[in-house]
Scaffold this motif. Structure first.
Motif, PDB file in Angstrom:
ATOM      1  N   PRO A 148      87.480 -12.458  74.360  1.00 55.28           N
ATOM      2  CA  PRO A 148      87.818 -11.589  73.490  1.00 55.28           C
ATOM      3  C   PRO A 148      88.714 -12.155  72.125  1.00 55.28           C
ATOM      4  O   PRO A 148      89.575 -12.936  72.558  1.00 55.28           O
ATOM      5  N   TYR A 164      92.112 -11.476  70.164  1.00 60.16           N
ATOM      6  CA  TYR A 164      93.198 -10.562  70.387  1.00 60.16           C
ATOM      7  C   TYR A 164      93.679  -9.775  69.225  1.00 60.16           C
ATOM      8  O   TYR A 164      93.704 -10.406  68.053  1.00 60.16           O
ATOM      9  N   HIS A 172     100.283 -12.119  76.011  1.00 64.82           N
ATOM     10  CA  HIS A 172     101.113 -12.358  77.027  1.00 64.82           C
ATOM     11  C   HIS A 172     100.225 -12.790  78.005  1.00 64.82           C
ATOM     12  O   HIS A 172      99.233 -13.400  78.130  1.00 64.82           O
ATOM     13  N   GLY A 195      98.579 -11.805  80.506  1.00 63.32           N
ATOM     14  CA  GLY A 195      96.941 -11.216  80.753  1.00 63.32           C
ATOM     15  C   GLY A 195      96.259 -11.711  79.828  1.00 63.32           C
ATOM     16  O   GLY A 195      95.210 -11.982  80.261  1.00 63.32           O
ATOM     17  N   HIS A 196      96.541 -11.797  78.563  1.00 63.71           N
ATOM     18  CA  HIS A 196      95.651 -12.588  77.781  1.00 63.71           C
ATOM     19  C   HIS A 196      95.468 -14.127  77.946  1.00 63.71           C
ATOM     20  O   HIS A 196      94.402 -14.481  77.776  1.00 63.71           O
ATOM     21  N   ASP A 217      91.639 -10.433  66.302  1.00 64.30           N
ATOM     22  CA  ASP A 217      91.091  -9.206  65.780  1.00 64.30           C
ATOM     23  C   ASP A 217      92.134  -8.580  64.908  1.00 64.30           C
ATOM     24  O   ASP A 217      93.004  -8.269  65.440  1.00 64.30           O
ATOM     25  N   TRP A 277      85.369  -2.282  66.044  1.00 63.76           N
ATOM     26  CA  TRP A 277      84.383  -2.902  67.135  1.00 63.76           C
ATOM     27  C   TRP A 277      83.281  -3.632  66.734  1.00 63.76           C
ATOM     28  O   TRP A 277      82.800  -4.449  67.015  1.00 63.76           O
ATOM     29  N   ASN A 281      82.353 -11.593  65.460  1.00 65.44           N
ATOM     30  CA  ASN A 281      82.966 -12.820  65.474  1.00 65.44           C
ATOM     31  C   ASN A 281      82.356 -14.060  66.418  1.00 65.44           C
ATOM     32  O   ASN A 281      82.086 -15.064  66.178  1.00 65.44           O
ATOM     33  N   ASP A 326      88.303  -3.569  80.991  1.00 61.51           N
ATOM     34  CA  ASP A 326      88.621  -2.610  80.043  1.00 61.51           C
ATOM     35  C   ASP A 326      87.678  -2.495  78.859  1.00 61.51           C
ATOM     36  O   ASP A 326      87.371  -1.295  78.204  1.00 61.51           O
ATOM     37  N   ILE A 327      87.333  -3.667  78.448  1.00 65.26           N
ATOM     38  CA  ILE A 327      86.606  -3.682  77.356  1.00 65.26           C
ATOM     39  C   ILE A 327      85.095  -4.098  77.652  1.00 65.26           C
ATOM     40  O   ILE A 327      84.206  -4.605  76.770  1.00 65.26           O
ATOM     41  N   HIS A 346      86.550 -10.038  83.921  1.00 68.75           N
ATOM     42  CA  HIS A 346      87.346 -10.196  84.891  1.00 68.75           C
ATOM     43  C   HIS A 346      88.471  -9.152  85.256  1.00 68.75           C
ATOM     44  O   HIS A 346      88.484  -8.103  84.455  1.00 68.75           O
ATOM     45  N   GLY A 347      89.140  -9.165  86.086  1.00 76.93           N
ATOM     46  CA  GLY A 347      90.497  -8.353  86.722  1.00 76.93           C
ATOM     47  C   GLY A 347      91.367  -8.407  85.764  1.00 76.93           C
ATOM     48  O   GLY A 347      91.410  -9.352  84.843  1.00 76.93           O
ATOM     49  N   TRP A 348      92.562  -7.700  86.174  1.00 72.66           N
ATOM     50  CA  TRP A 348      93.605  -7.648  85.367  1.00 72.66           C
ATOM     51  C   TRP A 348      95.090  -8.331  86.132  1.00 72.66           C
ATOM     52  O   TRP A 348      94.899  -8.169  87.545  1.00 72.66           O
ATOM     53  N   LYS A 361      98.870  -2.332  85.458  1.00 71.18           N
ATOM     54  CA  LYS A 361      98.329  -3.456  84.205  1.00 71.18           C
ATOM     55  C   LYS A 361      99.650  -3.736  83.442  1.00 71.18           C
ATOM     56  O   LYS A 361     100.130  -3.012  82.905  1.00 71.18           O
ATOM     57  N   MET A 362      99.394  -5.012  83.436  1.00 74.57           N
ATOM     58  CA  MET A 362     100.447  -5.699  82.451  1.00 74.57           C
ATOM     59  C   MET A 362      99.951  -5.548  80.916  1.00 74.57           C
ATOM     60  O   MET A 362      98.963  -5.784  80.623  1.00 74.57           O
TER      61      MET A 362
END
Ligand code: MSP
Length: 652
Positions: A14, A16, A23, A25-26, A54, A233, A239, A267-268, A294-296, A303-304
């Motif tokens: 994605p 960012y 962080h 998570g990304h 983004d 979005w 992109n 989430d997305i 994928h998971g978090w 969630k972080m």
């Protein structure tokens, strides 16, 4: 389309948001993408790896205003720091797209206009609720709170009312085609559980989507109607086509589109698996092969995320460990589709046990012996024994399995397999005892063979972990006297035999730092629980029973395990060796239950095991989990379940 010479692999992360620096998570998504890209290059594919930022929309407009900056300044300041982070993590992207780049904005406008001209976009009025944090319109059935407002069902933040003229995308017209596509291409959304979510959402009915705003200034203007800016979005998803040349380098675009895999957090997923394919269908483009949700990464079970204030800054860990331990940990710890809890203890355990002990020590010991006994270059190895042959043929089998696992996104299982083999090499050395062989000059050929086999195995495993730990693999190949880097050798061309006699090895430096938990926690993390002085003194009866706090108990990871294999441990009357499935992986364990159970009594049974206990070596076998049992007349009795429970279920 141009004829493709090599198969292509196009992977994306994605892009960012630039409201803050990425962080852990990304970093996770970006590391997965990097490992896949590196692997597919080894596999001989022509790879393109796209990431970026983004930068438009209300969220960024608002964040910039809060910081007293304009959105462009905010974006510029964050982008540099994000790129520094990717560099520190050794991320090998091919292009970094920013949605404020001219060619991207133009490409978005071209496609918007095309859809407008063909009637897929029409003008109307939107009334409803909007979540700025997620840049998402709320569904009509989200209930109002007590004060007549609405909260975003995803992030919990207060939504705002929007009532304005807007252009709509005719999403409702694509419901049938989307469902047909899902049915014909079950791999379009992975893992399969996510496909169920997506298709049931679409079956529930799709409303047309508002894709422009008049109240948001920081966005791509609608062509011919600049009072409107394009919904962030719609802008951002494109992109994936502008980043590989749509509308400015069409031969590049035609070479790599459609994408092989879009990696996205769960989430997305809806944006990528519902809106995006509908936009693409409208534009007449083929659809990506897979959207992988994928998971978090969680911290303390949530969630972080920046807004929750529980993010971990990867830079702090990178400063102590460099990129490979973090890359390894994030990919080894959880399967790509599941959530994982980030704990500093867990991280350090993996670094010390898997990296410093299992791999680092193996490399260090083997190369040191080659230097001490052969001056760095092995000569005249003796004939290959059965055990030597097994090490070689096991590597060939491992290489095939690891290929399949990487190729199908099972990164944690690929690493798990490699580590099983690393432990086999360690066992081989423990059994062959080259340090004893070295005392007897007549056994020099055998010594040469043993060290050559170990070095060949090390060369092979470091190649297999290259996609995940590129820096360490390159170092190891350098120590082994290889002229090439792992990235210069194709997967199909790597052979155990390639480490032959006559190589000059170098003096190895320690590969992974050993850091004590107290030093690590002192530097990195706030204490998990109040410092001892702040805790109330335990009551006398608590002390007597050895009471643990709930926090202490929570650190134990108890799970339902399924027994796959059971056998006696030779020469031990009380011990059985078990292989169990703990949901995410297989583990072997040694348990003192042979006096109560025969191996065949246990096959297929499910029981409770502790999975995060430090492994112990019992009779030379590593026991990687511990089962729970009552002790009755000095014998172990296992509590089995009285009904069916899922393998891997958490016990708490
Ligand atoms: N800008 C949008 C994506 C547009 S793609 C066309 C966006 N950005 S984001 O910065 O908020 O999130 C980017 C990605 O990071 C998402 O896939 C999200 O799931 C992921 N993660 C954010 N926090 C995360 C964790 N704690 N763990 C794992 N991934 C997480 O959404």
């Amino acid at each position: 389309m141009e004829k493709k010479s090599k198969p292509t692999f196009y992977v994306t992360t994605p892009i960012y948001y630039v409201n803050d620096v990425p962080h852990i998570g990304h970093a996770y998504t970006t590391i997965i993408a990097d490992a896949l890209a590196r692997f597919q290059k080894l596999a001989g594919k022509d790879v393109f790896f796209l990431t970026g930022t983004d930068e438009h929309g209300q969220k960024i407009e608002k964040a910039a205003a809060e910081k007293g900056m304009n959105p462009r300044q905010l974006a510029d300041s964050v982008v540099g720091r994000a790129q520094d982070l990717w560099k520190a993590l050794n991320i090998s992207y091919d292009f970094f797209i920013r949605t404020t780049m001219d060619f991207h904005e133009r490409g978005v406008q071209v496609l918007f206009k095309k859809l407008l001209d063909q009637g897929d976009i029409y003008k109307g009025e939107y009334r409803g609720w909007y979540c700025v944090s997620d840049e998402n319109f709320l569904a009509d059935d989200v209930p109002a709170d007590g004060e007549g407002g609405k909260a975003c069902p995803d992030c919990g933040k207060k939504a705002t009312v929007v009532c304005e003229e807007t252009y709509f995308f005719r999403l409702s017209a694509y419901q049938g085609r989307l469902l047909d596509h899902y049915a014909a291409h079950p791999e379009f959304v992975r893992p399969p559980s996510r496909m169920n979510e997506v298709s049931s959402f679409v079956r529930g009915g799709l409303k047309d989507l508002s894709i422009t705003r008049t109240t948001v200034k920081w966005g791509v203007p609608v062509p011919g109607d600049p009072a409107h800016t394009i919904y962030v979005w719609f802008d951002a998803l494109h992109n994936y086509v502008t980043g590989i040349g749509y509308d400015w380098n069409m031969s590049l675009f035609e070479k790599f589109w459609p994408a092989t895999v879009h990696l996205v957090g769960k989430d997305i997923l809806r944006f990528h698996a519902v809106y995006w394919p509908a936009f693409l269908m409208a534009s007449g483009f083929p659809l990506p092969r897979t959207v992988f949700g994928h998971g978090w990464w969680l911290k303390d079970d949530t969630k972080m995320s920046k807004s929750r204030g529980n993010v971990l800054d990867p830079q702090a860990i990178l400063a102590t460990f460099g990129p490979d331990p973090l890359r390894y940990f994030l990919l080894r710890e959880i399967p790509v589709g599941q959530d994982g809890n980030f704990s500093h203890e867990g991280f350090l355990h993996r670094v010390n046990s898997d990296l410093a002990n299992d791999l680092g020590n193996l490399v260090q010991r083997t190369l040191t012996m080659i230097r001490n006994y052969f001056g760095g270059g092995i000569t005249d190895p003796g004939a290959e024994s059965d055990k030597d042959r097994k090490l070689r043929t096991d590597f060939d089998a491992l290489k095939t399995r690891v290929f399949e696992l990487y190729d199908s996104y099972f990164l944690n299982r690929a690493l798990e397999e490699v580590w099983t083999y690393i432990n086999d090499v360690n066992k081989y050395l423990a059994e062959e005892q080259p340090w004893i062989l070295a005392r007897d000059p007549t056994r020099k050929p055998r010594l040469a063979r043993v060290l050559q086999q170990a070095a060949a195995a090390i060369r092979g495993v470091s190649y297999l972990v290259f996609p995940v730990m590129p820096g360490s693999a390159e170092k190891i190949w350098g120590y082994l006297g290889e002229g090439k880097k792992p990235s210069e050798v194709l997967y199909a061309e790597v052979n155990f035999e390639d480490f032959g006699p006559g190589r000059k090895t170098a003096e190895p430096q320690p590969l992974f730092p050993r850091v004590a938990l107290k030093d690590f926690l002192g530097e990195e993390a706030p204490p998990a629980s109040p410092p001892p002085a702040a805790r109330p003194e335990p009551k006398k009866e608590e002390r007597q029973m050895g009471i643990v706090t709930f926090e202490e108990f929570k650190r134990m990871d108890l799970r339902v395990a399924h027994i796959l294999k059971a056998e006696r441990v030779p020469g031990a009357t009380k011990l059985l060796k078990l292989e169990v499935d703990i949901g995410t992986e297989k583990r072997q364990m040694v348990a003192g239950i042979a006096e109560t159970y025969a191996p065949e009594d246990l096959l297929g049974k499910k029981l409770i095991v502790i999975v995060n206990l430090k492994p112990a070596v019992i009779r030379g076998i590593e026991s990687q989990a511990m089962l729970l049992a009552a002790v009755v007349d000095d014998k172990a009795v296992i509590p089995f379940f009285d009904r069916e429970v899922a393998t891997g279920a958490v016990v708490k």
